[in-house]
Motif scaffolding. Sequence first.
Motif, mmCIF file in Angstrom:
data_model
loop_
_atom_site.group_PDB
_atom_site.id
_atom_site.type_symbol
_atom_site.label_atom_id
_atom_site.label_comp_id
_atom_site.label_asym_id
_atom_site.label_seq_id
_atom_site.Cartn_x
_atom_site.Cartn_y
_atom_site.Cartn_z
ATOM 1 N N GLN A 118 -1.019 1.736 -1.955
ATOM 2 C CA GLN A 118 -0.390 2.899 -2.565
ATOM 3 C C GLN A 118 1.117 2.707 -2.596
ATOM 4 N N LEU A 119 1.708 2.873 -3.778
ATOM 5 C CA LEU A 119 3.157 2.796 -3.900
ATOM 6 C C LEU A 119 3.762 4.073 -3.329
ATOM 7 N N ILE A 120 4.729 3.927 -2.437
ATOM 8 C CA ILE A 120 5.386 5.081 -1.830
ATOM 9 C C ILE A 120 6.695 5.387 -2.557
ATOM 10 N N ASP A 121 7.486 4.341 -2.808
ATOM 11 C CA ASP A 121 8.812 4.561 -3.380
ATOM 12 C C ASP A 121 9.344 3.266 -3.971
ATOM 13 N N ASN A 132 -5.035 1.641 10.994
ATOM 14 C CA ASN A 132 -5.601 0.862 9.881
ATOM 15 C C ASN A 132 -4.607 0.686 8.737
ATOM 16 N N THR A 133 -3.359 1.129 8.927
ATOM 17 C CA THR A 133 -2.388 1.143 7.829
ATOM 18 C C THR A 133 -1.149 0.334 8.171
ATOM 19 N N LEU A 134 -0.667 -0.373 7.156
ATOM 20 C CA LEU A 134 0.579 -1.123 7.257
ATOM 21 C C LEU A 134 1.569 -0.541 6.267
ATOM 22 N N ARG A 135 2.847 -0.674 6.582
ATOM 23 C CA ARG A 135 3.921 -0.316 5.653
ATOM 24 C C ARG A 135 4.569 -1.622 5.216
ATOM 25 N N ILE A 136 4.634 -1.813 3.912
ATOM 26 C CA ILE A 136 5.200 -3.058 3.386
ATOM 27 C C ILE A 136 6.344 -2.722 2.444
ATOM 28 N N ASP A 178 8.282 0.098 -1.704
ATOM 29 C CA ASP A 178 7.621 0.480 -0.457
ATOM 30 C C ASP A 178 6.162 0.808 -0.733
ATOM 31 N N TYR A 179 5.288 0.154 0.017
ATOM 32 C CA TYR A 179 3.848 0.364 -0.133
ATOM 33 C C TYR A 179 3.226 0.784 1.192
ATOM 34 N N SER A 180 2.156 1.536 1.064
ATOM 35 C CA SER A 180 1.279 1.821 2.190
ATOM 36 C C SER A 180 -0.011 1.047 1.904
ATOM 37 N N VAL A 181 -0.444 0.250 2.869
ATOM 38 C CA VAL A 181 -1.654 -0.555 2.700
ATOM 39 C C VAL A 181 -2.633 -0.147 3.798
ATOM 40 N N THR A 182 -3.734 0.467 3.384
ATOM 41 C CA THR A 182 -4.715 0.978 4.339
ATOM 42 C C THR A 182 -6.018 0.205 4.212
ATOM 43 N N THR A 225 1.313 -5.210 -6.295
ATOM 44 C CA THR A 225 0.017 -4.687 -5.846
ATOM 45 C C THR A 225 -1.020 -5.812 -5.855
ATOM 46 N N ARG A 226 -1.001 -6.618 -6.911
ATOM 47 C CA ARG A 226 -1.931 -7.760 -7.004
ATOM 48 C C ARG A 226 -1.655 -8.761 -5.873
ATOM 49 N N HIS A 227 -0.372 -9.043 -5.611
ATOM 50 C CA HIS A 227 -0.017 -9.977 -4.533
ATOM 51 C C HIS A 227 -0.470 -9.452 -3.176
ATOM 52 N N ILE A 228 -0.368 -8.132 -2.971
ATOM 53 C CA ILE A 228 -0.807 -7.535 -1.710
ATOM 54 C C ILE A 228 -2.322 -7.697 -1.557
#
Length: 115
Positions: free
Chosen positions: A73-76, A42-46, A59-63, A99-102
């Motif tokens: 969630q911002l990763i780095d 259920n998660t993507l890495r963007i 780097d984001y995690s999108v669940t 985050t808004r664009h995601i």
Amino acid sequence: MSKQDKLRIDQQQLVAAWERTLPTTINEADRAIVKADEASENTLRITIHTAGHQMYSFDYSVTYVDSREVKVQLIDVERDGRSIDERTDIIQQLVQDYTRHIHECAQALHELTHA
């Protein structure tokens, strides 16, 4: 997540849909890379690379919480390949924008994810 409102799309199809759609929601000159998260279907890495001289990458995690809602969630944050302090005003502004664009991309994909 209730059984009725689960994400009903193959992760690779989801990645492909995000790869097509995310560039339309971020700044034209920025570049996005979308990958499947191996640990969670259920998660993507963007990763979003900003255009211009700054050489930032976010780097984001999108669940997918359910078929409609995503948790972003911002990763780095890196500049020129090195992690940097993401608490500065300019970085926080960019983090919020991306985050808004995601979230906009997730909304654009509702008809695909909420089948």
